[in-house]
Motif scaffolding. Structure first.
Motif, short mmCIF file in Angstrom:
data_model
loop_
_atom_site.label_atom_id
_atom_site.label_comp_id
_atom_site.label_asym_id
_atom_site.label_seq_id
_atom_site.Cartn_x
_atom_site.Cartn_y
_atom_site.Cartn_z
N HIS A 81 14.50 7.55 72.12
CA HIS A 81 13.38 8.31 72.68
C HIS A 81 12.57 9.03 71.61
CE1 HIS A 81 14.66 7.63 76.80
NE2 HIS A 81 15.87 8.01 76.47
N ALA A 82 13.25 9.63 70.63
CA ALA A 82 12.58 10.54 69.69
C ALA A 82 12.35 9.94 68.31
CB ALA A 82 13.40 11.82 69.55
N GLY A 83 12.93 8.77 68.05
CA GLY A 83 12.80 8.19 66.72
C GLY A 83 13.77 8.83 65.74
N LYS A 84 13.55 8.57 64.47
CA LYS A 84 14.42 9.09 63.42
C LYS A 84 14.39 10.62 63.40
CE LYS A 84 15.16 8.75 58.40
NZ LYS A 84 14.63 8.18 57.13
N PRO A 85 15.56 11.27 63.27
CA PRO A 85 15.57 12.73 63.21
C PRO A 85 14.64 13.28 62.14
CG PRO A 85 17.81 11.88 63.43
CD PRO A 85 16.91 10.69 63.21
N ASP A 86 13.90 14.34 62.50
CA ASP A 86 12.93 14.93 61.59
C ASP A 86 13.08 16.45 61.64
OD1 ASP A 86 10.81 15.65 60.02
OD2 ASP A 86 9.25 14.77 61.29
N ILE A 87 14.10 16.97 60.95
CA ILE A 87 14.40 18.39 61.02
C ILE A 87 13.30 19.24 60.41
CG2 ILE A 87 15.70 18.54 58.86
CD1 ILE A 87 17.69 20.38 60.38
N LYS A 88 12.50 18.67 59.53
CA LYS A 88 11.40 19.44 58.94
C LYS A 88 10.29 19.70 59.95
CE LYS A 88 8.30 19.69 54.93
NZ LYS A 88 7.85 19.02 53.68
N HIS A 89 10.16 18.80 60.93
CA HIS A 89 9.10 18.92 61.94
C HIS A 89 9.72 18.88 63.34
CE1 HIS A 89 7.09 16.98 58.39
NE2 HIS A 89 6.30 18.03 58.56
N PRO A 90 10.51 19.89 63.72
CA PRO A 90 11.15 19.85 65.03
C PRO A 90 10.16 19.88 66.18
CG PRO A 90 11.46 21.99 63.98
CD PRO A 90 10.89 21.08 62.94
N ALA A 151 7.68 25.83 62.68
CA ALA A 151 7.59 24.63 63.52
C ALA A 151 8.68 24.57 64.58
CB ALA A 151 7.66 23.38 62.63
N SER A 152 9.69 25.43 64.44
CA SER A 152 10.78 25.44 65.42
C SER A 152 10.47 26.31 66.63
CB SER A 152 12.07 25.97 64.76
OG SER A 152 12.46 25.15 63.69
N HIS A 153 9.46 27.15 66.53
CA HIS A 153 9.24 28.15 67.57
C HIS A 153 8.98 27.53 68.94
CE1 HIS A 153 8.01 31.79 69.60
NE2 HIS A 153 6.83 31.27 69.84
N TYR A 197 22.73 14.56 53.25
CA TYR A 197 22.88 15.75 54.11
C TYR A 197 23.49 16.85 53.23
CZ TYR A 197 23.77 18.24 58.54
OH TYR A 197 23.78 19.15 59.58
N PRO A 198 22.67 17.54 52.46
CA PRO A 198 23.21 18.50 51.49
C PRO A 198 23.49 19.87 52.08
CG PRO A 198 20.84 18.39 51.27
CD PRO A 198 21.21 17.39 52.34
N LEU A 199 24.30 20.63 51.37
CA LEU A 199 24.44 22.06 51.64
C LEU A 199 23.26 22.79 51.01
CD1 LEU A 199 28.22 22.85 50.98
CD2 LEU A 199 26.94 23.43 53.05
N VAL A 200 22.77 23.80 51.70
CA VAL A 200 21.63 24.58 51.20
C VAL A 200 22.15 25.92 50.68
CG1 VAL A 200 19.45 25.68 51.78
CG2 VAL A 200 20.06 23.47 52.81
N LEU A 267 11.22 23.00 50.95
CA LEU A 267 10.16 22.02 50.68
C LEU A 267 10.45 20.69 51.36
CD1 LEU A 267 7.57 21.42 49.00
CD2 LEU A 267 9.09 20.62 47.18
N LEU A 268 11.71 20.25 51.27
CA LEU A 268 12.07 18.91 51.75
C LEU A 268 12.44 18.88 53.24
CD1 LEU A 268 14.28 17.68 48.77
CD2 LEU A 268 11.88 17.12 49.24
N ALA A 269 13.12 19.94 53.71
CA ALA A 269 13.67 19.90 55.07
C ALA A 269 13.11 20.96 56.00
CB ALA A 269 15.20 20.03 55.01
N GLY A 270 12.39 21.94 55.48
CA GLY A 270 11.73 22.91 56.34
C GLY A 270 12.55 24.15 56.64
N ASP A 271 11.92 25.03 57.41
CA ASP A 271 12.48 26.36 57.67
C ASP A 271 13.78 26.32 58.46
OD1 ASP A 271 10.35 27.94 56.48
OD2 ASP A 271 9.10 27.28 58.15
#
Length: 310
Positions: A81-90, A151-153, A197-200, A267-271
Motif C-alpha cells: 500500500h505505502a511503497g518502500k519505507p520512507d522514515i525521512k518523509h513520514p 514531517a511527523s506532525h 539501519y544504523p544507530l544514531v 540529513l539522511l533520515a530526518g527528524d
C-alpha cells in the motif's frame, strides 16, 4: 459477541481474528483486496470488501454485520500500500494511513452511531513518542509528543484526534508499541542485514515493543470487557536503541549496526529517526496489566526477537 474488525487482513488483524474466533465470537473482518477474502475465511471470519475511505461502503458493511463492537485496525503501512519505507518523509509514507485514521475513523464512528453499535476499540500508538521531557518511561497520564513543526506532525496529530474522538463516545484506544512478529518487521530486518539501519548518536532514546500475538490478546480483553479509556499495550521492557537494535541485528544474523552522528542522521533520515534514537520515551503497561488482567506471552522483546528470528 458479533465483532466487526475493520482492517482484519492486516498484520495485527491476522493474529486478532483467530483469537476472537477461538473465544466464541462471530467475526466480520474487512479487506480492500478480494484475494484476501479466502484468507479471512480460513481464519474463521466472514470476510467482506470495504473501502475505509468511502462512507457508503463503511456504512453498508457495518449495517450488514450488525456488530456489538467495532475494532478499528485500518492502516496502509505495508509496502503493498505505502511503497518502500520512507522514515525521512513520514507525511508521504503514511499519507494513506493518515487518511484512514482521519476519514476512516469518522466513517466508522458515523456507522456505529447510525447502526447503534455500543462499543468501539481503536488503534493508537505508543513506542518512542512519549513527551521528550522527564523520565524515560511514560504512562497514559503523560502527554504524547506530536513533533510540531516536523514531517511527523501530521500523522501524530491524527493519532491524537483518533483518541479524542473515540474517547468522546466512551470507546477505548489501545496504544500499541512497535509491532514485531509474522510480517511486521521484515523491512527492518532486511535493512539490518544490508547494514543500512544504523544507530544514531549514543542510541539513548527509548522505544517500547509488543509482539503481535500479545497485542491481539490485549485487544480481545478490551472487546470482551467493554473497556473505555486509553491503554498502553506494550511489553515489560522499554529500552534504548543502543540495546534493542544490536540485539535485533544479532537475532537476524546480521553484523552489528553502524553508528552515525546526529547531524548526518538528520540529513539522511530526518527528524523522526533522530528523535526516536536519541530522545524517544517508552511506555509503561501497568494499567493494561492491572485493569485488563493482560498477561504477555513475550514479556520482553529480548525473548520475542530470538523466538521470531533465532
Amino acid at each position: 459477541m458479533r465483532v466487526f474488525v475493520a482492517g482484519g487482513s492486516g498484520v495485527l488483524g491476522r493474529r486478532l481474528v483467530p483469537q476472537l474466533v477461538a473465544n466464541g465470537h462471530e467475526v466480520t473482518a474487512t479487506t480492500t483486496t478480494e484475494a484476501k477474502l479466502g484468507l479471512l475465511a480460513q481464519l474463521g471470519a466472514d470476510g467482506v470488501m470495504m473501502d475505509g475511505l468511502d462512507a457508503t461502503s463503511v456504512g453498508e458493511a457495518v449495517a450488514a454485520s450488525r456488530p456489538d463492537v467495532i475494532v478499528h485496525q485500518m492502516t496502509a503501512i505495508s509496502m503493498t500500500h505505502a511503497g518502500k519505507p520512507d522514515i525521512k518523509h513520514p507525511d508521504r509514507w503514511f499519507a494513506q494511513t493518515n487518511r484512514l485514521r482521519a476519514e476512516g475513523t469518522d466513517h466508522l464512528l458515523a456507522a456505529a452511531e447510525t447502526t447503534g453499535v455500543p462499543h468501539v476499540v481503536a488503534q493508537g500508538y505508543a513506542s518512542w513518542n512519549g513527551t521528550p521531557h522527564g523520565g524515560w518511561v511514560k504512562t497514559e497520564e503523560d502527554p504524547l509528543n506530536l513533533m510540531e513543526g516536523t514531517a511527523s506532525h501530521a500523522g501524530l496529530a491524527v493519532l491524537q484526534r483518533v483518541e479524542d474522538k473515540v474517547l468522546a463516545i466512551g470507546g477505548a484506544v489501545l496504544r500499541y508499541g512497535a509491532f514485531y512478529g509474522p510480517g511486521a518487521i521484515d523491512d527492518q530486518v532486511t535493512l539490518l542485514r544490508k547494514r543500512q539501519y544504523p544507530l544514531v548518536g549514543r542510541g539513548s532514546g527509548y522505544s517500547s515493543w509488543v509482539h503481535l500475538d500479545d497485542a491481539a490478546s490485549a485487544t480481545v480483553l478490551a472487546v470482551e470487557q467493554k473497556v473505555t479509556g486509553v491503554f498502553n499495550v506494550v511489553d515489560d521492557d522499554p529500552a534504548p536503541a543502543s540495546e534493542w537494535l544490536p540485539y535485533l541485528a544479532e537475532c537476524a544474523g546480521a553484523k552489528p549496526p553502524r553508528r552515525v552522528p546526529v547531524w548526518l542522521a538528520r540529513l539522511l533520515a530526518g527528524d523522526q529517526a533522530v528523535l526516536m534514537m536519541t530522545a524517544g520515551r517508552g511506555f509503561s503497561n501497568s494499567k493494561a496489566k492491572r485493569e485488563l488482567g493482560w498477561q504477555l506471552s513475550y514479556p520482553s522483546w529480548r525473548q520475542g526477537f530470538r523466538a521470531e528470528l533465532g
